[in-house]
Design a protein around this motif. Structure first.
Motif, PDB file in Angstrom:
ATOM      1  N   ILE A 175       0.811  -1.220   0.000  1.00 37.45           N
ATOM      2  CA  ILE A 175       0.000   0.000   0.000  1.00 37.45           C
ATOM      3  C   ILE A 175       0.845   1.272   0.000  1.00 37.45           C
ATOM      4  O   ILE A 175       0.532   2.240  -0.694  1.00 37.45           O
ATOM      5  CB  ILE A 175      -0.975  -0.020   1.202  1.00 37.45           C
ATOM      6  N   SER A 176       1.927   1.282   0.770  1.00 36.42           N
ATOM      7  CA  SER A 176       2.726   2.500   0.930  1.00 36.42           C
ATOM      8  C   SER A 176       4.138   2.387   0.382  1.00 36.42           C
ATOM      9  O   SER A 176       4.967   3.261   0.656  1.00 36.42           O
ATOM     10  CB  SER A 176       2.797   2.868   2.426  1.00 36.42           C
ATOM     11  N   ASN A 177       4.432   1.328  -0.379  1.00 37.42           N
ATOM     12  CA  ASN A 177       5.811   1.090  -0.804  1.00 37.42           C
ATOM     13  C   ASN A 177       5.925   0.829  -2.300  1.00 37.42           C
ATOM     14  O   ASN A 177       5.117   0.099  -2.872  1.00 37.42           O
ATOM     15  CB  ASN A 177       6.398  -0.074  -0.022  1.00 37.42           C
ATOM     16  N   TRP A 227       4.715  -8.509   6.337  1.00 35.14           N
ATOM     17  CA  TRP A 227       3.490  -8.600   5.519  1.00 35.14           C
ATOM     18  C   TRP A 227       3.191 -10.040   5.112  1.00 35.14           C
ATOM     19  O   TRP A 227       2.040 -10.383   4.842  1.00 35.14           O
ATOM     20  CB  TRP A 227       3.607  -7.682   4.304  1.00 35.14           C
ATOM     21  N   ASP A 228       4.229 -10.885   5.075  1.00 33.32           N
ATOM     22  CA  ASP A 228       4.016 -12.312   4.813  1.00 33.32           C
ATOM     23  C   ASP A 228       3.619 -13.066   6.081  1.00 33.32           C
ATOM     24  O   ASP A 228       3.424 -14.281   6.054  1.00 33.32           O
ATOM     25  CB  ASP A 228       5.290 -12.940   4.230  1.00 33.32           C
ATOM     26  N   MET A 231      -4.631 -12.401   6.688  1.00 29.69           N
ATOM     27  CA  MET A 231      -5.443 -11.647   5.740  1.00 29.69           C
ATOM     28  C   MET A 231      -5.096 -10.162   5.740  1.00 29.69           C
ATOM     29  O   MET A 231      -4.800  -9.586   4.689  1.00 29.69           O
ATOM     30  CB  MET A 231      -6.933 -11.839   6.060  1.00 29.69           C
ATOM     31  N   PHE A 232      -5.117  -9.527   6.913  1.00 27.81           N
ATOM     32  CA  PHE A 232      -4.966  -8.071   6.855  1.00 27.81           C
ATOM     33  C   PHE A 232      -3.514  -7.625   6.669  1.00 27.81           C
ATOM     34  O   PHE A 232      -3.273  -6.508   6.202  1.00 27.81           O
ATOM     35  CB  PHE A 232      -5.670  -7.334   8.007  1.00 27.81           C
ATOM     36  N   LEU A 233      -2.556  -8.484   6.957  1.00 29.51           N
ATOM     37  CA  LEU A 233      -1.175  -8.163   6.586  1.00 29.51           C
ATOM     38  C   LEU A 233      -0.935  -8.468   5.108  1.00 29.51           C
ATOM     39  O   LEU A 233      -0.344  -7.673   4.386  1.00 29.51           O
ATOM     40  CB  LEU A 233      -0.189  -8.956   7.459  1.00 29.51           C
ATOM     41  N   PHE A 285      -9.478  -4.318   5.841  1.00 28.28           N
ATOM     42  CA  PHE A 285      -8.810  -5.200   6.791  1.00 28.28           C
ATOM     43  C   PHE A 285      -9.718  -5.535   7.970  1.00 28.28           C
ATOM     44  O   PHE A 285      -9.728  -6.671   8.462  1.00 28.28           O
ATOM     45  CB  PHE A 285      -7.520  -4.561   7.303  1.00 28.28           C
ATOM     46  N   GLN A 286     -10.490  -4.553   8.418  1.00 23.79           N
ATOM     47  CA  GLN A 286     -11.371  -4.770   9.572  1.00 23.79           C
ATOM     48  C   GLN A 286     -12.422  -5.842   9.306  1.00 23.79           C
ATOM     49  O   GLN A 286     -12.896  -6.504  10.224  1.00 23.79           O
ATOM     50  CB  GLN A 286     -12.053  -3.454   9.970  1.00 23.79           C
TER      51      GLN A 286
END
Length: 380
Positions: free
Chosen positions: A239-241, A256-257, A313-315, A374-375
Protein backbone atom coordinates in the motif's frame (compact mmCIF):
# COMPACT_ATOMS: atom_id res chain seq x y z
CA UNK A 1 12.08 -19.82 13.34
CA UNK A 2 12.99 -16.17 12.75
CA UNK A 3 13.58 -15.00 9.19
CA UNK A 4 14.48 -11.48 10.28
CA UNK A 5 15.90 -9.52 13.19
CA UNK A 6 14.79 -6.04 14.27
CA UNK A 7 17.10 -4.05 16.55
CA UNK A 8 15.79 -0.91 18.26
CA UNK A 9 17.95 2.14 18.95
CA UNK A 10 15.74 4.46 21.05
CA UNK A 11 17.87 7.62 20.88
CA UNK A 12 17.10 10.84 19.01
CA UNK A 13 18.78 14.23 18.94
CA UNK A 14 15.35 15.72 18.13
CA UNK A 15 11.89 14.29 18.86
CA UNK A 16 9.55 14.60 15.85
CA UNK A 17 6.07 15.98 16.48
CA UNK A 18 4.30 12.96 14.95
CA UNK A 19 6.40 10.11 16.36
CA UNK A 20 4.99 7.63 18.89
CA UNK A 21 7.83 5.09 18.80
CA UNK A 22 9.84 4.30 21.92
CA UNK A 23 12.51 7.00 22.04
CA UNK A 24 14.41 9.37 24.33
CA UNK A 25 16.59 12.43 23.86
CA UNK A 26 20.18 11.37 23.25
CA UNK A 27 21.75 13.84 25.68
CA UNK A 28 22.71 12.47 29.10
CA UNK A 29 21.51 8.95 28.25
CA UNK A 30 23.57 5.79 28.98
CA UNK A 31 24.14 5.16 25.27
CA UNK A 32 27.32 3.08 25.55
CA UNK A 33 25.84 1.00 28.35
CA UNK A 34 22.69 0.45 26.29
CA UNK A 35 24.72 -0.88 23.37
CA UNK A 36 26.44 -3.37 25.67
CA UNK A 37 23.05 -4.42 27.09
CA UNK A 38 21.78 -4.99 23.55
CA UNK A 39 24.72 -7.26 22.85
CA UNK A 40 24.03 -9.24 26.02
CA UNK A 41 20.33 -9.56 25.15
CA UNK A 42 21.15 -10.92 21.69
CA UNK A 43 23.69 -13.33 23.18
CA UNK A 44 21.20 -14.64 25.78
CA UNK A 45 18.44 -15.06 23.21
CA UNK A 46 20.57 -16.86 20.64
CA UNK A 47 22.22 -19.15 23.19
CA UNK A 48 18.86 -20.10 24.73
CA UNK A 49 17.25 -20.92 21.37
CA UNK A 50 19.92 -21.32 18.66
CA UNK A 51 17.60 -23.07 16.19
CA UNK A 52 15.32 -20.02 16.07
CA UNK A 53 18.20 -17.89 14.77
CA UNK A 54 19.76 -20.37 12.35
CA UNK A 55 18.23 -19.00 9.15
CA UNK A 56 18.30 -15.21 9.45
CA UNK A 57 17.82 -13.45 6.11
CA UNK A 58 17.39 -9.80 7.15
CA UNK A 59 18.58 -7.47 9.90
CA UNK A 60 16.96 -4.06 10.34
CA UNK A 61 18.18 -1.28 12.66
CA UNK A 62 15.34 1.08 13.58
CA UNK A 63 14.46 3.62 16.21
CA UNK A 64 14.54 6.23 17.40
CA UNK A 65 17.42 6.94 15.12
CA UNK A 66 20.31 4.49 14.74
CA UNK A 67 22.43 7.23 13.17
CA UNK A 68 22.08 9.29 16.35
CA UNK A 69 24.97 7.08 17.48
CA UNK A 70 28.54 8.19 16.79
CA UNK A 71 30.67 6.30 14.27
CA UNK A 72 32.46 4.59 17.16
CA UNK A 73 29.19 3.58 18.80
CA UNK A 74 27.85 2.23 15.50
CA UNK A 75 31.05 0.25 15.07
CA UNK A 76 30.64 -1.31 18.52
CA UNK A 77 26.95 -2.09 17.93
CA UNK A 78 27.58 -3.76 14.58
CA UNK A 79 30.52 -5.71 16.01
CA UNK A 80 28.26 -7.10 18.75
CA UNK A 81 25.54 -8.04 16.27
CA UNK A 82 27.86 -10.11 14.08
CA UNK A 83 29.34 -11.74 17.20
CA UNK A 84 26.05 -13.53 17.90
CA UNK A 85 24.05 -13.52 14.66
CA UNK A 86 25.43 -15.19 11.56
CA UNK A 87 25.33 -12.90 8.56
CA UNK A 88 26.53 -15.60 6.15
CA UNK A 89 23.15 -15.97 4.44
CA UNK A 90 21.95 -12.42 4.92
CA UNK A 91 19.97 -10.93 2.02
CA UNK A 92 19.30 -7.48 3.43
CA UNK A 93 21.09 -5.57 6.20
CA UNK A 94 19.38 -2.22 6.60
CA UNK A 95 19.50 0.80 8.85
CA UNK A 96 17.23 3.80 9.20
CA UNK A 97 19.02 7.14 9.09
CA UNK A 98 18.49 10.88 9.33
CA UNK A 99 19.94 12.81 6.37
CA UNK A 100 21.74 15.35 8.57
CA UNK A 101 23.29 12.70 10.84
CA UNK A 102 24.60 10.22 8.28
CA UNK A 103 28.14 11.58 8.04
CA UNK A 104 30.89 10.13 5.87
CA UNK A 105 32.61 8.38 8.79
CA UNK A 106 29.33 6.69 9.73
CA UNK A 107 28.71 5.61 6.14
CA UNK A 108 32.19 4.06 6.04
CA UNK A 109 31.50 2.12 9.26
CA UNK A 110 28.14 0.89 7.96
CA UNK A 111 29.64 -0.22 4.65
CA UNK A 112 32.53 -2.01 6.35
CA UNK A 113 30.13 -4.02 8.50
CA UNK A 114 28.06 -5.17 5.54
CA UNK A 115 25.06 -2.84 5.72
CA UNK A 116 23.63 -3.02 2.19
CA UNK A 117 20.48 -0.89 2.42
CA UNK A 118 19.83 2.62 3.74
CA UNK A 119 16.40 4.00 4.61
CA UNK A 120 16.41 7.77 5.05
CA UNK A 121 13.68 9.68 6.86
CA UNK A 122 13.18 12.59 4.45
CA UNK A 123 9.38 13.07 4.83
CA UNK A 124 9.18 16.26 2.77
CA UNK A 125 11.25 18.58 0.59
CA UNK A 126 9.34 21.61 1.86
CA UNK A 127 11.31 23.39 4.57
CA UNK A 128 8.22 24.90 6.17
CA UNK A 129 6.57 21.47 6.52
CA UNK A 130 9.79 19.94 7.85
CA UNK A 131 9.80 22.51 10.66
CA UNK A 132 6.17 21.67 11.47
CA UNK A 133 7.13 18.00 11.68
CA UNK A 134 10.03 18.77 14.01
CA UNK A 135 12.64 17.60 11.50
CA UNK A 136 16.10 19.18 11.64
CA UNK A 137 17.52 18.44 8.18
CA UNK A 138 17.45 20.63 5.10
CA UNK A 139 17.13 19.58 1.48
CA UNK A 140 20.84 19.90 0.79
CA UNK A 141 21.52 17.35 3.53
CA UNK A 142 19.42 14.81 1.61
CA UNK A 143 21.17 15.38 -1.72
CA UNK A 144 24.66 15.51 -0.20
CA UNK A 145 24.16 12.41 1.95
CA UNK A 146 22.76 10.32 -0.89
CA UNK A 147 25.56 11.45 -3.22
CA UNK A 148 28.17 10.51 -0.60
CA UNK A 149 26.46 7.17 0.08
CA UNK A 150 26.56 6.33 -3.63
CA UNK A 151 30.25 7.29 -3.79
CA UNK A 152 31.00 4.90 -0.92
CA UNK A 153 29.19 2.10 -2.73
CA UNK A 154 25.60 2.04 -1.46
CA UNK A 155 23.17 1.31 -4.28
CA UNK A 156 20.07 0.16 -2.38
CA UNK A 157 18.76 3.42 -0.91
CA UNK A 158 15.19 4.26 0.08
CA UNK A 159 13.58 7.43 1.38
CA UNK A 160 10.41 7.90 3.41
CA UNK A 161 7.90 10.56 2.39
CA UNK A 162 4.74 11.80 4.12
CA UNK A 163 1.55 13.37 2.82
CA UNK A 164 -1.65 14.60 4.43
CA UNK A 165 0.49 16.93 6.56
CA UNK A 166 -0.82 19.99 8.43
CA UNK A 167 -1.45 22.74 5.92
CA UNK A 168 0.11 20.75 3.06
CA UNK A 169 -1.01 21.76 -0.43
CA UNK A 170 -1.11 19.79 -3.68
CA UNK A 171 1.67 22.04 -4.98
CA UNK A 172 3.91 21.24 -2.00
CA UNK A 173 3.29 17.52 -2.43
CA UNK A 174 4.03 17.72 -6.17
CA UNK A 175 7.29 19.55 -5.45
CA UNK A 176 8.29 16.87 -2.94
CA UNK A 177 7.59 14.13 -5.49
CA UNK A 178 9.58 15.98 -8.17
CA UNK A 179 12.56 16.38 -5.86
CA UNK A 180 12.33 12.74 -4.78
CA UNK A 181 12.30 11.43 -8.36
CA UNK A 182 15.33 13.58 -9.21
CA UNK A 183 17.37 11.40 -6.82
CA UNK A 184 16.88 8.34 -9.06
CA UNK A 185 16.47 5.88 -6.18
CA UNK A 186 15.28 2.26 -6.39
CA UNK A 187 12.77 2.46 -3.51
CA UNK A 188 10.34 4.89 -1.89
CA UNK A 189 7.98 4.58 1.07
CA UNK A 190 5.17 7.12 1.35
CA UNK A 191 2.75 7.33 4.25
CA UNK A 192 -0.24 9.50 5.07
CA UNK A 193 0.06 11.20 8.43
CA UNK A 194 -1.63 9.30 11.25
CA UNK A 195 -1.97 11.40 14.40
CA UNK A 196 -1.06 9.04 17.25
CA UNK A 197 -1.82 9.54 20.96
CA UNK A 198 0.99 10.85 23.17
CA UNK A 199 2.48 12.95 20.38
CA UNK A 200 2.79 16.71 20.04
CA UNK A 201 0.51 16.61 16.99
CA UNK A 202 -2.14 14.76 19.03
CA UNK A 203 -2.13 17.49 21.68
CA UNK A 204 -2.35 20.19 19.01
CA UNK A 205 -5.23 18.38 17.29
CA UNK A 206 -7.18 18.19 20.54
CA UNK A 207 -6.74 21.95 20.91
CA UNK A 208 -7.97 22.56 17.37
CA UNK A 209 -4.53 23.78 16.28
CA UNK A 210 -3.64 21.13 13.69
CA UNK A 211 -5.09 22.08 10.27
CA UNK A 212 -5.12 18.70 8.50
CA UNK A 213 -6.10 18.26 4.84
CA UNK A 214 -9.52 16.68 4.37
CA UNK A 215 -10.04 13.10 3.21
CA UNK A 216 -10.63 14.17 -0.39
CA UNK A 217 -7.35 16.10 -0.59
CA UNK A 218 -5.45 13.25 1.05
CA UNK A 219 -6.97 10.80 -1.45
CA UNK A 220 -5.88 13.07 -4.32
CA UNK A 221 -2.33 13.07 -2.94
CA UNK A 222 -2.34 9.26 -2.75
CA UNK A 223 -3.65 9.04 -6.31
CA UNK A 224 -0.86 11.34 -7.49
CA UNK A 225 1.67 9.22 -5.65
CA UNK A 226 0.58 5.95 -7.24
CA UNK A 227 0.34 7.35 -10.78
CA UNK A 228 3.68 9.11 -10.69
CA UNK A 229 5.56 6.22 -9.08
CA UNK A 230 4.33 3.96 -11.88
CA UNK A 231 5.30 6.53 -14.49
CA UNK A 232 8.84 6.56 -13.07
CA UNK A 233 9.20 2.78 -13.24
CA UNK A 234 8.54 2.03 -9.57
CA UNK A 235 5.92 -0.66 -9.04
CA UNK A 236 3.65 -0.55 -6.01
CA UNK A 237 4.22 -3.80 -4.11
CA UNK A 238 2.52 -2.71 -0.86
CA UNK A 239 0.00 0.00 0.00
CA UNK A 240 2.73 2.50 0.93
CA UNK A 241 5.81 1.09 -0.80
CA UNK A 242 7.20 1.38 -4.32
CA UNK A 243 10.28 -0.22 -5.84
CA UNK A 244 12.21 -0.91 -8.99
CA UNK A 245 12.43 -4.65 -9.74
CA UNK A 246 14.31 -6.67 -7.09
CA UNK A 247 14.53 -3.70 -4.69
CA UNK A 248 11.52 -4.46 -2.50
CA UNK A 249 12.20 -4.30 1.24
CA UNK A 250 12.96 -7.92 2.16
CA UNK A 251 12.66 -7.19 5.87
CA UNK A 252 9.26 -5.53 5.69
CA UNK A 253 7.98 -8.36 3.49
CA UNK A 254 8.60 -10.69 6.44
CA UNK A 255 5.99 -8.69 8.39
CA UNK A 256 3.49 -8.60 5.52
CA UNK A 257 4.02 -12.31 4.81
CA UNK A 258 3.11 -12.92 8.48
CA UNK A 259 6.38 -14.75 9.14
CA UNK A 260 8.42 -14.80 12.33
CA UNK A 261 11.10 -12.33 13.37
CA UNK A 262 13.07 -11.46 16.49
CA UNK A 263 13.04 -8.06 18.16
CA UNK A 264 15.89 -6.76 20.33
CA UNK A 265 16.23 -3.55 22.29
CA UNK A 266 14.10 -1.37 24.55
CA UNK A 267 10.47 -1.43 23.41
CA UNK A 268 11.18 -3.80 20.52
CA UNK A 269 8.58 -6.36 19.49
CA UNK A 270 9.08 -9.84 18.09
CA UNK A 271 7.16 -12.88 16.89
CA UNK A 272 8.94 -16.14 17.59
CA UNK A 273 7.84 -19.76 18.01
CA UNK A 274 4.20 -18.69 17.76
CA UNK A 275 4.56 -16.07 20.52
CA UNK A 276 4.35 -12.30 20.12
CA UNK A 277 6.35 -10.36 22.69
CA UNK A 278 7.35 -6.82 23.60
CA UNK A 279 10.39 -5.74 25.56
CA UNK A 280 10.42 -3.24 28.40
CA UNK A 281 10.39 0.28 26.96
CA UNK A 282 12.04 2.36 29.70
CA UNK A 283 15.81 2.08 29.44
CA UNK A 284 16.31 1.37 33.14
CA UNK A 285 13.80 -1.48 33.20
CA UNK A 286 15.25 -2.92 30.03
CA UNK A 287 18.86 -2.76 31.24
CA UNK A 288 18.05 -3.91 34.79
CA UNK A 289 16.46 -7.10 33.46
CA UNK A 290 19.57 -7.88 31.43
CA UNK A 291 21.82 -7.12 34.42
CA UNK A 292 19.83 -9.79 36.29
CA UNK A 293 20.51 -12.29 33.53
CA UNK A 294 16.93 -12.21 32.21
CA UNK A 295 15.51 -11.53 28.78
CA UNK A 296 13.86 -8.07 29.06
CA UNK A 297 10.38 -9.18 28.00
CA UNK A 298 7.54 -7.06 29.35
CA UNK A 299 4.63 -8.87 27.71
CA UNK A 300 4.17 -12.00 25.64
CA UNK A 301 1.21 -13.96 24.36
CA UNK A 302 0.69 -17.11 22.35
CA UNK A 303 -0.88 -16.22 19.01
CA UNK A 304 -4.12 -18.14 18.66
CA UNK A 305 -5.24 -19.81 15.43
CA UNK A 306 -7.94 -17.14 15.10
CA UNK A 307 -5.36 -14.35 15.38
CA UNK A 308 -3.00 -16.06 12.92
CA UNK A 309 -5.80 -16.36 10.35
CA UNK A 310 -6.82 -12.72 10.82
CA UNK A 311 -3.25 -11.49 10.53
CA UNK A 312 -2.64 -13.57 7.42
CA UNK A 313 -5.44 -11.65 5.74
CA UNK A 314 -4.97 -8.07 6.86
CA UNK A 315 -1.17 -8.16 6.59
CA UNK A 316 -1.20 -10.04 3.29
CA UNK A 317 -3.77 -7.72 1.73
CA UNK A 318 -1.37 -4.83 2.23
CA UNK A 319 0.69 -6.35 -0.59
CA UNK A 320 -0.47 -5.62 -4.12
CA UNK A 321 0.01 -9.34 -4.89
CA UNK A 322 -2.49 -10.02 -2.12
CA UNK A 323 -2.94 -13.27 -0.22
CA UNK A 324 -2.10 -16.50 -2.02
CA UNK A 325 -5.14 -18.79 -1.83
CA UNK A 326 -3.24 -22.09 -1.96
CA UNK A 327 -0.63 -20.93 0.56
CA UNK A 328 -3.44 -19.96 2.93
CA UNK A 329 -5.06 -23.39 2.61
CA UNK A 330 -1.74 -25.22 3.06
CA UNK A 331 -0.97 -23.15 6.15
CA UNK A 332 -4.35 -23.39 7.90
CA UNK A 333 -5.81 -26.62 6.43
CA UNK A 334 -8.95 -24.71 5.47
CA UNK A 335 -9.79 -22.69 2.41
CA UNK A 336 -10.10 -18.93 2.65
CA UNK A 337 -13.77 -19.14 1.74
CA UNK A 338 -14.44 -21.74 4.44
CA UNK A 339 -13.58 -19.04 6.97
CA UNK A 340 -14.38 -15.76 5.21
CA UNK A 341 -17.15 -16.56 2.69
CA UNK A 342 -19.42 -13.70 3.77
CA UNK A 343 -16.66 -11.12 4.05
CA UNK A 344 -15.21 -12.00 0.65
CA UNK A 345 -18.57 -11.82 -1.11
CA UNK A 346 -19.40 -8.49 0.54
CA UNK A 347 -16.09 -6.90 -0.44
CA UNK A 348 -16.29 -8.31 -3.99
CA UNK A 349 -19.74 -6.76 -4.39
CA UNK A 350 -18.40 -3.43 -3.12
CA UNK A 351 -15.54 -3.55 -5.64
CA UNK A 352 -12.87 -3.36 -2.92
CA UNK A 353 -11.18 -6.71 -3.58
CA UNK A 354 -10.69 -8.99 -6.57
CA UNK A 355 -10.48 -12.77 -6.49
CA UNK A 356 -8.47 -14.73 -9.05
CA UNK A 357 -7.66 -18.43 -9.25
CA UNK A 358 -4.51 -17.82 -7.19
CA UNK A 359 -4.99 -14.71 -5.06
CA UNK A 360 -7.28 -12.38 -3.18
CA UNK A 361 -6.15 -8.76 -3.38
CA UNK A 362 -7.26 -5.16 -3.11
CA UNK A 363 -8.62 -3.34 -6.13
CA UNK A 364 -7.37 0.15 -6.90
CA UNK A 365 -10.46 1.46 -5.12
CA UNK A 366 -9.74 -0.83 -2.18
CA UNK A 367 -6.29 0.69 -1.67
CA UNK A 368 -7.92 3.99 -0.69
CA UNK A 369 -9.90 2.35 2.14
CA UNK A 370 -7.50 -0.43 3.07
CA UNK A 371 -8.10 -0.20 6.82
CA UNK A 372 -11.85 -0.64 6.32
CA UNK A 373 -11.20 -3.75 4.22
CA UNK A 374 -8.81 -5.20 6.79
CA UNK A 375 -11.37 -4.77 9.57
CA UNK A 376 -13.77 -7.04 7.72
CA UNK A 377 -11.38 -9.94 8.38
CA UNK A 378 -11.46 -9.57 12.16
CA UNK A 379 -13.45 -12.57 13.36
CA UNK A 380 -15.95 -12.23 16.20
Amino acid sequence: MARGVYIHIPFCHQICNYCDFNKVFFKNQPVDEYIESLGREIKMAVESNPTAYSNIKTVFLGGGTPTALSAEQLDRLLTLIVSYISLDDIEEYCTEANPDELTEDKLVVLKRHGINRLSLGVQSFDQELLKKLGRTHENEHVFQTIEKAKEIGFTNISIDLMYGLPGQTIEQWQNTLDQAFSLDLPHFSAYSLIVEPKTIFYNLMNKGKLPLPGEDLEATMYEMLMAQMEAHGLHQYEISNFAKPEHESAHNLIYWDNEEYAGFGAGASGYLDGVRYTNHGPLKKYMDAIDQGELPINHQSKVSLKERVEEEMFLGLRKTNGVNIKHFEDKFKKSMRDIFEGQINKLLNEGLIVETKDTLKLTQQGKFVGNEVFQEFLLD
